[in-house]
Every structure is written in C-alpha cells, then in structure tokens.
Design a protein around this motif. Structure first.
Motif, short mmCIF file in Angstrom:
data_model
loop_
_atom_site.label_atom_id
_atom_site.label_comp_id
_atom_site.label_asym_id
_atom_site.label_seq_id
_atom_site.Cartn_x
_atom_site.Cartn_y
_atom_site.Cartn_z
N HIS A 45 -10.67 14.22 52.59
CA HIS A 45 -10.67 14.80 51.24
C HIS A 45 -11.93 15.59 50.94
CE1 HIS A 45 -6.95 12.77 50.27
NE2 HIS A 45 -7.45 11.67 50.80
N LEU A 46 -12.92 15.54 51.83
CA LEU A 46 -14.09 16.41 51.69
C LEU A 46 -13.80 17.82 52.20
CD1 LEU A 46 -16.80 13.89 52.95
CD2 LEU A 46 -16.36 14.56 50.58
N ASN A 47 -12.63 18.00 52.83
CA ASN A 47 -12.18 19.30 53.34
C ASN A 47 -13.02 19.85 54.48
OD1 ASN A 47 -10.05 19.49 51.42
ND2 ASN A 47 -11.51 20.17 49.90
N PRO A 48 -13.27 19.04 55.53
CA PRO A 48 -13.95 19.61 56.70
C PRO A 48 -13.07 20.66 57.36
CG PRO A 48 -13.04 17.49 57.26
CD PRO A 48 -12.83 17.65 55.77
N LEU A 49 -13.69 21.68 57.93
CA LEU A 49 -12.91 22.71 58.61
C LEU A 49 -12.25 22.13 59.86
CD1 LEU A 49 -12.62 25.74 57.86
CD2 LEU A 49 -14.17 26.25 59.75
N PHE A 50 -12.95 21.22 60.50
CA PHE A 50 -12.38 20.51 61.65
C PHE A 50 -13.22 19.26 61.90
CE2 PHE A 50 -15.58 23.31 63.52
CZ PHE A 50 -16.20 22.53 64.49
N ILE A 51 -12.73 18.39 62.78
CA ILE A 51 -13.54 17.29 63.29
C ILE A 51 -13.56 17.40 64.80
CG2 ILE A 51 -12.90 15.79 61.36
CD1 ILE A 51 -11.19 14.20 63.49
N ASP A 52 -14.52 16.74 65.44
CA ASP A 52 -14.42 16.62 66.89
C ASP A 52 -14.65 15.17 67.29
OD1 ASP A 52 -17.17 16.25 67.06
OD2 ASP A 52 -17.57 18.22 67.87
N ILE A 53 -14.11 14.82 68.45
CA ILE A 53 -14.16 13.45 68.95
C ILE A 53 -14.77 13.48 70.34
CG2 ILE A 53 -12.79 11.43 69.60
CD1 ILE A 53 -10.73 12.28 67.52
N PHE A 275 -21.81 18.23 61.36
CA PHE A 275 -22.56 17.00 61.11
C PHE A 275 -22.23 15.94 62.15
CE2 PHE A 275 -22.36 19.14 57.02
CZ PHE A 275 -23.68 19.06 56.60
N TYR A 276 -23.27 15.42 62.80
CA TYR A 276 -23.13 14.28 63.69
C TYR A 276 -23.13 13.02 62.83
CZ TYR A 276 -24.24 17.67 67.33
OH TYR A 276 -24.22 18.75 68.17
N THR A 277 -21.96 12.51 62.49
CA THR A 277 -21.85 11.43 61.50
C THR A 277 -22.27 10.08 62.04
OG1 THR A 277 -19.57 10.82 62.09
CG2 THR A 277 -19.87 12.63 60.50
N MET A 278 -22.26 9.91 63.37
CA MET A 278 -22.48 8.59 63.98
C MET A 278 -21.47 7.57 63.44
SD MET A 278 -24.76 9.46 66.06
CE MET A 278 -25.07 7.87 66.82
N LEU A 287 -25.63 14.31 51.92
CA LEU A 287 -26.15 15.62 52.31
C LEU A 287 -25.24 16.74 51.82
CD1 LEU A 287 -28.28 17.26 53.72
CD2 LEU A 287 -27.31 16.60 55.92
N LEU A 288 -23.94 16.53 51.93
CA LEU A 288 -23.00 17.53 51.42
C LEU A 288 -23.15 17.71 49.91
CD1 LEU A 288 -19.80 16.60 53.45
CD2 LEU A 288 -21.12 18.70 53.67
N ASP A 289 -23.33 16.59 49.21
CA ASP A 289 -23.54 16.67 47.76
C ASP A 289 -24.82 17.44 47.43
OD1 ASP A 289 -21.24 15.36 46.96
OD2 ASP A 289 -22.17 13.38 47.01
N SER A 290 -25.87 17.18 48.17
CA SER A 290 -27.15 17.86 47.92
C SER A 290 -27.03 19.37 48.13
CB SER A 290 -28.24 17.30 48.83
OG SER A 290 -28.51 15.95 48.54
#
Length: 614
Positions: A45-53, A275-278, A287-290
């Motif tokens: 729901h934050l609308n990332p363009l993509f994720i990676d695994i 972002f490397y979310t760990m 960070l996105l909010d900031s």
C-alpha cells in the motif's frame, strides 16, 4: 511489466515525485516466510514501483526464492525482480529458476556473479561472471526479461582499479543489461561523482541507488564494514553520542538518510530509490515519510485501471481474471492456490466459463492456517466458549490483532460503518466470518471503497457470512421469510450449509445456477464490472475450507494439551482441552450462513436487525 518501462512511465513528467522500491531476503523458517508475506502485503500500500527478492543458492533456499517470486507476483500482485547468482551454480539450476520466473509472470532479473567460494578456490559453476549470465539469459529468453546488474560506487573489494570496475560495468551493459542497482553507500558526494564517471565511460543505463536505512548503531557500522563502504565523519558525529539509544539512533539515522536521498534527487542523476529493508518495515517507512514520498506518490493511470476490490495477479495465466467469489476476500493465498491449475478464468458472469472445480483441500491441508502451532497459540490464545471467541474477533475488528484463522488480512476502514453491529453480534454468539457494508454510487476514487478507472461509480450489496448455532436456524429462516414477504420480493438471499453436508441445507435461491453480484462498478464507455459474487459451487468449496481451518485449530489446541515436553501444569492442560472441544463444537453444532441484502439503496441494515432479534 519491465522495470525500465515502469521507470519511464513513472517519470514521463519531469515534475513527478521520485519512485522507490524494496529489497527483501529469503527467511530461514516457514513462519518467517509467512510473516514476510504479511509485511509485503502491508508495504504494497506504500506503492513501491517493484520489489526484489535475494537469491540463496543451495538446498531448499534456492527453490524458496522461486516460490516467493511466484507468490509475490501471483498472489500479492507485486512487480517482482528476482536475484539470480551464477557462482557455483549449475546451468540446470539457473535455467529452472529462469523458467519458473517466466511462468510466474516475472519479467525482471538482477543478474549477479555472487560470492566466490570461501576457501578461495575457483567457481565450479557454468558461468564465472555476471556478464556470462546476462549473455545466457539473452540467448535463451531474448528480450523477455529486463536485466539489472550491480554497481559499486566505491569500487569492488576484489578490484582496486576503479577504472577497471567501470569497464566491467560497461561490459555488462554491452551484453544486454538494462539497469544498475548499486551497493549501499553513505558518501553521497562520491556517489554523484561516480554517476558522472559512469556517463563518461559510456554507461547509459538507469542508475538506481541502494539505500540502507539506519535502525541500530552497531548494525550500521557492521554493514558498512562488511560492504567496504566509507562512513563520513558527519554520520559518526551525529550517531555516536546516542548509540546506546536505538530509538534516537533510528530517528537521527532517518534524518541523515533523508538528507542523503534528497541530495541524490536534487543532483538529477537519479529519480528512483531502492531500499534495502532487511525484511523490516519501520525504518523504511519512516524514511519515506521524511522524504514525503508516501503522500506524494500517485498511482499511474495503468495502475488505477488494474485495481479491483481484490488484488490483481501479475501471473500471465490469470490476466483475464476479473471476478472472484467474495468468500475468499480475506484468504487470497488459499484462493490462488486452489485455482492455480485452472485453464481459464470466469469472464465476469462466472457461469458457463467457470472451470470445473476448485483444487482439492488435501494438497494444502498441512498449512491451511498460515502459522506454526506456537504462533497460533500466541495469536488467538485458547477460547473456551462463544463469548471468549467473540472477544477475540472484536479484538481483530479493532485492529488489536492483525488476522484470524479464517482471515489472513487486517480489518480495514471498510467495516467502520458496520463495526458496532459486528461487535454486538459476536458478543451475542453469532461468529462473523466475512462482511461488507452496502454502498450506493460512491466515486471510484473514494479512498475506502473506490476501485477501477477514475470518473466511475461503485456499488455494494450488504453481505454477511457467519457461524450460527443450529438451534437458532429455524428462527433465522422464519425472520428472513417474513422480511421478504413484507417487501414483496426476496430482499434477502441466503445459503446455509454444515460441515457434513455436500450441498446446501437451506436456501431461498430458486435457481442455484444463478450468480449474485455483490460488488460492481460503472465506468465511462465500459460494460458494468462485477468483480465479486456469491454463488453455490464456490460457497460449498469455501465451506469445506472453513471447517478444515477449524479442525486444524482444534488439533493444535489438542496437541498442546497432551504435549508432555515442558510438562504443562494441569490448569493449562485442561484449558487447552476445553478450548479444543469448543472449536470442535463449532464444527458439529453450528451452520455456516451467508446473507445478501439485495436492497443496496435503503440505508437500513436489515441483516443485522434480524440477527439481533434471534
């Protein structure tokens, strides 16, 4: 969709906000995987363009990457990029992973060399360098995959000559790479200078900076050391004095990384942050909010076009799917799994084009509840009667717990208008399973109920599904009949079944081949869309699943009561046994009922009114 196409679409307007993406790694336990899926679901729901695994070679971990890519693409509807390493990787394993990604609808690969053998020996895989893997992917799959590669702004630890490192990146571009994702860094000036040097070396690929949020001082220093990246003195000066306070480190680290990201975006070298979310959530969302990216990030037209009351799958085998039964509204994992082998999907009218059957429950009985026994007990404790179960459901409705045995997802704002009624029913022994309020012509852009293209209107019939004591069924049917006779038509339609029956035990639907659309939308220049429905075949399939969920829950409680390990005291053992027996009573002594209120215009809550009078 390819990442490069998504980047171009997201930034076709120079004034568009920066886009972003998330990296996740494969957990080591089954429960960890389920927890991560839930976190991904929220972060969607934050609308990332993509994720990676990330890729973990060897053993089940290698297949787990492929399994997760399939789930994120097919179930969660997240555009996914799969890491793939080639060091010590046999060709067959690489090809298997690529083929699985292809079939899952994944169009993005991050092609990496991977870590060399720890003993210093040469790699035994078929490919030695990432460029060899890129060449192979292009030869085997043409342009199907958008291929990313790694970039090293501070040089590669195995190559002291930075000019050579740039030349290797240029070689990967020449072999067919499409974009660059960089290693983490903290020296923003060096990164900007490196981008300029890349362009001077003829590297024209989009450059995506890898951003590592700071959540803990020691972890921050450790990761910097592992990756051989420099830490500016300004970071140390601001973080060292507060290093013992993780909360303050997270806040100050957020400010530092926000300043770094803003400098990057102002430099015009990048317009996307990775972002490397760990596998964590809080530091990244802070960070996105900031950076004001959550509120400013707008969905592109094609994303709005694809949105539904349920999450659209990105698997190509399901691209024509545009309707689902409402029963699995909060169980998308099991619905996808049970329909995974369908060769066609309903076209919006469900009837003639429906595939012949839902998948057998036997194939996933062992994980019918997506949590370990220990987690099940932590989440839902040990209800011993309908009042205690009602209290548990009320906690879920109030978002004090995020899931129930039959609902994988958190309660949303959609139920706010009917929440007081749901609370009252559960405290009075009516166990609610699924619901939706009626709405009449809400704008498709509404933040709670809206879906589909803009400038449209959406509608819902009130729907309630619940477990009811068999002793109260006759009175319920009588009251429904009285309401329908008073109104002169079947205002309320209902289905009733129990655990033992393979058919409906009660209904007032005369033609059981009929489908009742309970959600629909009207949009300019289009046919009416009907994405969620109620109908007999799928309800009976869902009934079997729900009672199996209850059986599994009861068995977990029963096993806990007889587990000699740890020697539970007698009071706890008896409570476990009593709770198991109560859940069994839901299977034996309750019926599963759903009611649809076909009058979506009148504001009255007829369903709740009759249930309160039982």
């Amino acid at each position: 969709m390819k990442i490069t196409d998504k980047l171009a679409q997201a930034h076709k307007d120079d004034k568009a906000a920066a886009s972003f993406s998330f990296e996740f790694f494969t957990p080591k336990t089954s429960q960890g995987v389920q927890n991560l899926y839930d976190r991904m679901d929220r972060m969607y729901h934050l609308n990332p363009l993509f994720i990676d695994i990330t890729w973990n070679a060897g053993g089940r971990l290698s297949t787990l990457t492929s399994e997760m890519v399939h789930t994120t693409s097919t179930v969660l509807g997240l555009e996914t990029c799969m890491h793939l390493t080639c060091t010590n990787m046999p060709l067959q394993l690489i090809d298997d992973a690529l083929q699985k990604a292809y079939l899952s609808g994944c169009q993005n690969i991050l092609a990496l060399r991977g870590d060399p053998p720890l003993d210093g020996s040469e790699s035994t895989g078929d490919f030695k360098y990432a460029k060899d893997l890129i060449r192979h992917i292009r030869a085997k799959f043409g342009n199907h995959f958008c291929i990313g590669v790694a970039g090293y702004p501070e040089g590669h630890p195995e190559e002291p000559d930075h000019a050579k490192t740039l030349s290797y990146l240029k070689q990967k571009q020449d072999e067919g790479a499409d974009f660059v994702v960089t290693q983490l860094f903290y020296d923003v000036d060096n990164f900007i200078d490196w981008c300029a040097r890349c362009r001077g070396a003829g590297i024209t690929l989009p450059i995506i900076p890898g951003i590592m949020p700071i959540s803990n001082y020691n972890a921050f220093l450790r990761r910097a050391k592992w990756n051989n990246v420099a830490v500016p003195q300004s970071f140390i000066d601001r973080l060292a004095p507060i290093k013992e306070d993780d909360s303050r480190v997270r806040e100050e680290g957020c400010l530092l990384m926000a300043e770094l990201c803003q400098t990057l975006l102002d430099s015009k070298h990048v317009n996307h942050l990775h972002f490397y979310t760990m596998n964590l959530e809080k530091s990244t969302t802070m960070l996105l909010d900031s950076l004001h990216l959550v509120s400013n990030q707008t969905k592109q037209d094609y994303e709005c076009e694809n949105s539904k009351p349920w999450r659209k799958s990105l698997n190509p085998s399901r691209e024509l799917e545009n309707v689902r039964p409402i029963f699995w509204k909060n169980r998308k994992f099991s619905y996808i799994q049970r329909t995974n082998n369908w060769d066609e999907f309903p076209n919006g009218r469900w009837g003639d084009s429906r595939s012949p059957a839902f998948g057998s429950l036997d194939m996933f009985e062992h994980n019918i509840i997506r949590h370990s026994p220990t987690k099940i007990l932590q989440l839902w404790d040990r209800p011993t009667n309908s009042h205690e179960l009602g209290e548990l459901i009320v906690r879920y409705l109030n978002n004090e717990i995020h899931c129930l045995p039959w609902s994988d997802t958190q309660a949303t704002e959609e139920i706010d208008t009917i929440k007081p009624d749901l609370v009252q029913l559960n405290m009075n022994g009516v166990i609610t399973i699924n619901s939706q309020p009626k709405i009449n012509g809400v704008k498709s852009t509404d933040h709670v109920f809206g879906w589909g293209p803009t400038n449209g209107y959406v509608y819902q019939k009130q729907y309630l599904e619940f477990l009811l004591p068999k002793t109260k069924l006759a009175k319920l049917v009588s009251q429904i009949t009285a309401v329908n006779e008073e109104n002169g038509y079947d205002t309320l339609n209902y289905f009733v079944t129990d655990a033992e029956s393979n058919k409906l035990s009660e209904t007032n639907v005369t033609d059981l081949s009929d489908v009742n659309a309970v959600t629909w939308g009207c949009f300019p220049g289009r046919e009416i869309a009907q994405p969620t429905i109620v109908e007999k075949v799928s309800f009976l399939a869902w009934k079997d699943e729900l009672y199996l969920i209850l059986k599994k829950w009861s068995n977990v409680l029963l096993a806990s009561s007889s587990d000699e390990e740890g020697e539970p005291d007698e009071a706890n053992r008896l409570r476990d046994l009593k709770s198991s027996n109560f859940i069994q009573s839901l299977i034996k002594d309750y019926v599963l009922v759903n009611i649809v209120d076909n009058d979506y215009i009148q504001p009255s809550d007829t369903i709740f009114h009759i249930l309160k009078n039982l």
